[in-house]
Design a protein around this motif. Structure first.
Motif, PDB file in Angstrom:
ATOM      1  N   ASP B 102      -6.286   9.700  -2.320  1.00 29.73           N
ATOM      2  CA  ASP B 102      -7.362   9.815  -3.296  1.00 29.73           C
ATOM      3  C   ASP B 102      -8.081   8.467  -3.302  1.00 29.73           C
ATOM      4  N   PHE B 103      -9.255   8.442  -2.682  1.00 29.68           N
ATOM      5  CA  PHE B 103      -9.958   7.159  -2.540  1.00 29.68           C
ATOM      6  C   PHE B 103     -10.517   6.647  -3.860  1.00 29.68           C
ATOM      7  N   THR B 104     -10.524   7.504  -4.875  1.00 28.89           N
ATOM      8  CA  THR B 104     -11.055   7.041  -6.162  1.00 28.89           C
ATOM      9  C   THR B 104      -9.974   6.340  -6.982  1.00 28.89           C
ATOM     10  N   SER B 105      -8.711   6.478  -6.548  1.00 33.71           N
ATOM     11  CA  SER B 105      -7.612   5.949  -7.360  1.00 33.71           C
ATOM     12  C   SER B 105      -7.420   4.447  -7.204  1.00 33.71           C
ATOM     13  N   GLY B 106      -7.872   3.915  -6.088  1.00 34.17           N
ATOM     14  CA  GLY B 106      -7.675   2.479  -5.850  1.00 34.17           C
ATOM     15  C   GLY B 106      -6.238   2.116  -5.526  1.00 34.17           C
ATOM     16  N   ILE B 107      -5.424   3.098  -5.142  1.00 37.33           N
ATOM     17  CA  ILE B 107      -4.035   2.814  -4.787  1.00 37.33           C
ATOM     18  C   ILE B 107      -3.861   3.042  -3.285  1.00 37.33           C
ATOM     19  N   TYR B 108      -3.356   2.024  -2.605  1.00 37.58           N
ATOM     20  CA  TYR B 108      -3.222   2.095  -1.152  1.00 37.58           C
ATOM     21  C   TYR B 108      -1.838   1.667  -0.700  1.00 37.58           C
ATOM     22  N   LYS B 109      -1.286   2.455   0.191  1.00 37.00           N
ATOM     23  CA  LYS B 109       0.034   2.130   0.729  1.00 37.00           C
ATOM     24  C   LYS B 109      -0.029   1.015   1.760  1.00 37.00           C
ATOM     25  N   PHE B 110      -0.976   1.133   2.673  1.00 39.46           N
ATOM     26  CA  PHE B 110      -0.930   0.290   3.869  1.00 39.46           C
ATOM     27  C   PHE B 110      -1.793  -0.947   3.684  1.00 39.46           C
ATOM     28  N   ARG B 111      -1.119  -2.012   3.261  1.00 41.14           N
ATOM     29  CA  ARG B 111      -1.827  -3.238   2.907  1.00 41.14           C
ATOM     30  C   ARG B 111      -1.143  -4.446   3.532  1.00 41.14           C
ATOM     31  N   SER B 112      -1.895  -5.506   3.653  1.00 42.56           N
ATOM     32  CA  SER B 112      -1.299  -6.793   4.007  1.00 42.56           C
ATOM     33  C   SER B 112      -1.384  -7.692   2.785  1.00 42.56           C
ATOM     34  N   THR B 113      -1.485  -7.059   1.623  1.00 37.73           N
ATOM     35  CA  THR B 113      -1.660  -7.789   0.370  1.00 37.73           C
ATOM     36  C   THR B 113      -0.474  -7.516  -0.544  1.00 37.73           C
ATOM     37  N   LEU B 114      -0.322  -8.351  -1.559  1.00 38.08           N
ATOM     38  CA  LEU B 114       0.809  -8.209  -2.468  1.00 38.08           C
ATOM     39  C   LEU B 114       0.747  -6.875  -3.216  1.00 38.08           C
ATOM     40  N   SER B 115       1.899  -6.444  -3.720  1.00 41.07           N
ATOM     41  CA  SER B 115       1.960  -5.185  -4.463  1.00 41.07           C
ATOM     42  C   SER B 115       0.977  -5.219  -5.622  1.00 41.07           C
ATOM     43  N   GLY B 116       0.243  -4.127  -5.792  1.00 43.35           N
ATOM     44  CA  GLY B 116      -0.723  -4.040  -6.881  1.00 43.35           C
ATOM     45  C   GLY B 116      -2.110  -4.529  -6.506  1.00 43.35           C
ATOM     46  N   GLU B 117      -2.233  -5.151  -5.332  1.00 40.51           N
ATOM     47  CA  GLU B 117      -3.532  -5.647  -4.895  1.00 40.51           C
ATOM     48  C   GLU B 117      -4.245  -4.579  -4.072  1.00 40.51           C
ATOM     49  N   MET B 118      -5.555  -4.741  -3.957  1.00 45.19           N
ATOM     50  CA  MET B 118      -6.294  -3.833  -3.092  1.00 45.19           C
ATOM     51  C   MET B 118      -6.010  -4.219  -1.634  1.00 45.19           C
ATOM     52  N   PRO B 119      -6.212  -3.269  -0.710  1.00 48.88           N
ATOM     53  CA  PRO B 119      -6.053  -3.632   0.709  1.00 48.88           C
ATOM     54  C   PRO B 119      -7.239  -4.470   1.176  1.00 48.88           C
ATOM     55  N   THR B 120      -7.067  -5.159   2.283  1.00 47.73           N
ATOM     56  CA  THR B 120      -8.209  -5.864   2.872  1.00 47.73           C
ATOM     57  C   THR B 120      -9.041  -4.849   3.662  1.00 47.73           C
ATOM     58  N   ASP B 121     -10.244  -5.234   4.013  1.00 42.95           N
ATOM     59  CA  ASP B 121     -11.090  -4.364   4.846  1.00 42.95           C
ATOM     60  C   ASP B 121     -10.384  -4.065   6.168  1.00 42.95           C
ATOM     61  N   GLU B 122      -9.705  -5.090   6.691  1.00 40.78           N
ATOM     62  CA  GLU B 122      -9.007  -4.918   7.968  1.00 40.78           C
ATOM     63  C   GLU B 122      -7.881  -3.895   7.846  1.00 40.78           C
ATOM     64  N   ASP B 123      -7.246  -3.858   6.684  1.00 43.59           N
ATOM     65  CA  ASP B 123      -6.193  -2.857   6.468  1.00 43.59           C
ATOM     66  C   ASP B 123      -6.773  -1.446   6.579  1.00 43.59           C
ATOM     67  N   LEU B 124      -7.921  -1.237   5.948  1.00 45.74           N
ATOM     68  CA  LEU B 124      -8.543   0.096   6.005  1.00 45.74           C
ATOM     69  C   LEU B 124      -8.968   0.412   7.435  1.00 45.74           C
ATOM     70  N   PHE B 125      -9.514  -0.599   8.085  1.00 47.45           N
ATOM     71  CA  PHE B 125      -9.970  -0.420   9.466  1.00 47.45           C
ATOM     72  C   PHE B 125      -8.799  -0.015  10.358  1.00 47.45           C
ATOM     73  N   ARG B 126      -7.663  -0.669  10.146  1.00 47.07           N
ATOM     74  CA  ARG B 126      -6.486  -0.372  10.959  1.00 47.07           C
ATOM     75  C   ARG B 126      -6.025   1.068  10.755  1.00 47.07           C
ATOM     76  N   THR B 127      -5.960   1.504   9.491  1.00 49.81           N
ATOM     77  CA  THR B 127      -5.501   2.874   9.236  1.00 49.81           C
ATOM     78  C   THR B 127      -6.463   3.895   9.834  1.00 49.81           C
ATOM     79  N   ILE B 128      -7.762   3.645   9.681  1.00 47.42           N
ATOM     80  CA  ILE B 128      -8.742   4.571  10.262  1.00 47.42           C
ATOM     81  C   ILE B 128      -8.578   4.609  11.786  1.00 47.42           C
ATOM     82  N   THR B 129      -8.357   3.453  12.378  1.00 48.01           N
ATOM     83  CA  THR B 129      -8.249   3.371  13.834  1.00 48.01           C
ATOM     84  C   THR B 129      -6.992   4.069  14.350  1.00 48.01           C
ATOM     85  N   ARG B 130      -5.877   3.748  13.699  1.00 48.82           N
ATOM     86  CA  ARG B 130      -4.595   4.256  14.198  1.00 48.82           C
ATOM     87  C   ARG B 130      -4.229   5.629  13.681  1.00 48.82           C
TER      88      ARG B 130
END
Lengths: 240, 281
Positions: B102-130
């Motif tokens: 749910d992209f409106t929730s602001g909750i993301y599993k695959f991050r290179s950031t601390l728990s509770g933080e948003m993912p980086t742009d690169e994190d999203l890019f990686r998931t879309i790519t892979r």
């Protein structure tokens, strides 16, 4: 019906939460002749029975069952009720570096309900020899704030409470564990003791909205006037 | 001061690189060289191949172009409004996690950031790519630019991305060779940090706490069977595992271990070698 009330309570806290982010940050001023609000929160009638929580794991350590601590009523007095003054933008100083203790103890959270001021840190500890994880969710939409592993005993992990509102605390590893942290915008929030009493002091004279919140019984907001050096009594009785 | 800033910038680039690509130390060194951080005799990496170098501006036009791509490829699962309730979502998983994000929730599993933080742009890019093994296809077929457009559109679906300055997990060290000694040390870490309580003594995902785990939406979410690296949703390269262990998987039950590895991050690489030693596929 109860669910309906909960929804209203949740919606209210959401609105308050949104409003608060736009409010000015709390300012410390000299409160030399502050007033006090004190009172007793009661429960009228027989409180609903706390469910018996069946331990699904770590039975050897946690025991087979634990009674839930949703309603803690002693002689009609209600414990674990949050009382907080909502609209104070400036007031007494507080320890910004204070670590608010929050323990994973005997497969339950201790305390069950606590308060912290925005910016203060929760010191999450695990005094059990088993794996816990402390999963904090913010607000009525329960957005994950932190999900931290606590594999080792007696190592306090400090996490900052960044936003005001109700924080629900759970443990994924032990699904029955439940606790709350009320994160307030100012240092004028407290939790009722075992005898249902509470005291908030150092309040600049004025008229305030005081919120009284219980996890199952919802919330009420009362208007209270505090005079210089005076004590105002604020009692409230919840009923089912 | 200027030099210090420059070095910081380079290490951040390298960090992003290792977290985003899961590449080994050698590659990072090369990437560093290409950034101008090493001596002139270092072998330069054809850095133009790095998707992060082909980043396009995050502006209204690209968000809008991202929407068009989203409506072609993502809408089926993630839905018209990005709430993860597309017409196909139901067929993917009914009662078990994960449901489409749910992209409106602001909750993301695959991050290179601390728990509770948003993912980086690169994190999203990686998931879309892979993509996500078993759940989401990878979109390498889209050009790098188009994948960035998708990142920007997805970010526009949650107000939490606005002004987000996520704090990155701390990366110390690089993957180490899986020697017997390292695997043995990793086994000790697995025991000490009680990974086995969920993932099981043999890593089969059958630990004593496995049965009741749920995600934030109340769907059953069994712990990963560590014997099946190909099923690791966040990737199975050492840097991927490092991310998963340290950042946790927000929205799921996997907590962040970054606080407990503070000061002994080297142990994570041993743990990763142990986890890899469990592979049976």
């Amino acid at each position: 019906m109860k669910k309906h009330i909960m929804h209203i309570a949740l919606a209210t806290s959401l609105i308050l939460g949104l409003w608060s982010t736009q409010a000015l940050a709390y300012k410390v001023i000299d409160v030399s002749n502050g007033g006090k609000i004190t009172g007793v929160i009661s429960f009228n009638g027989t409180p609903p029975a706390n469910p018996t929580l069946k331990m699904t794991k770590d039975v050897d350590y946690c025991g087979a069952t634990i009674s839930a601590d949703y309603y803690v009523v002693n002689n009609g007095k209600l414990q674990n009720v949050v009382v907080s003054i909502e609209n104070i933008d400036a007031g007494k100083p507080y320890d910004k570096k204070a670590i608010i203790p929050f323990d994973n103890k005997k497969c339950m959270f201790s305390p069950h309900v606590t308060t912290a001021v925005v910016g203060q840190r929760l010191g999450v500890n695990n005094t059990d020899p088993i794996l816990h994880n402390t999963h904090l969710y913010h607000g009525p939409k329960k957005k994950t704030m932190y999900n931290i592993a606590l594999p080792l005993k007696d190592r306090v992990i400090k996490k900052r409470m960044r936003k005001p509102g109700i924080v629900t605390v759970q443990c994924d590893a032990h699904e029955w564990m439940l606790g709350y942290v009320y994160v307030s915008k100012n240092p004028y929030a407290t939790v009722t003791a075992a005898d249902g009493t509470f005291t908030i002091d150092g309040i600049p004279p004025g008229t305030y909205k005081v919120k009284i919140w219980h996890e199952k019984l919802g919330e009420v907001v009362k208007e209270v006037t505090v005079t210089a050096g005076g004590t105002t009594t604020l009692d409230h009785t919840f009923s089912q | 001061m200027k030099i210090r800033k420059h070095v910081q910038r380079i290490s951040r680039t390298a960090l992003t690189f290792i977290l985003a690509t899961g590449m080994s130390g050698t590659v990072i060194t090369t990437a560093l060289a290409a950034e101008g951080g090493m001596g002139a005799d270092a072998i330069p990496l054809p850095i133009e191949l790095s998707p992060f170098k082909q980043r396009i501006p995050e502006n209204a036009a690209n968000v809008e172009a991202g929407r068009a791509l989203y409506e072609r490829s993502c809408i089926w699962c993630h839905g018209v409004n990005g709430e993860g309730k597309g017409p196909v979502a139901y067929f993917l998983s009914r009662d078990t996690a994960p449901h489409p994000r749910d992209f409106t929730s602001g909750i993301y599993k695959f991050r290179s950031t601390l728990s509770g933080e948003m993912p980086t742009d690169e994190d999203l890019f990686r998931t879309i790519t892979r993509g996500i093994p078993g759940f989401m296809p990878g979109f390498r077929g889209y050009s790098t630019e188009d994948r960035w457009r998708l990142v920007y559109y997805i970010k526009s679906l949650s107000p939490d991305f606005k002004d987000a300055e996520p704090e990155l997990i701390k990366v110390v060290g690089t993957p180490i060779p899986p020697t017997a000694a390292s695997v043995q040390r990793g086994y000790q870490v697995y025991q000490k940090f009680k990974c086995w309580e969920c993932h099981g003594g043999g890593g089969a995902g059958n630990g004593k706490k496995a049965g009741t785990l749920k995600d934030d939406w109340g769907f059953r979410l069994p712990p990963r069977d560590l014997r099946r690296p190909s099923s690791f949703k966040n990737g199975n390269a050492p840097a991927d595992l490092y991310r998963t262990i340290m950042a946790g998987l927000d929205g799921g039950a996997m907590p962040s271990y970054s606080d407990f590895f503070e000061g002994s991050e080297q142990e994570v690489w041993d743990l990763i070698n142990y986890i890899n030693s469990l592979a049976a596929e």
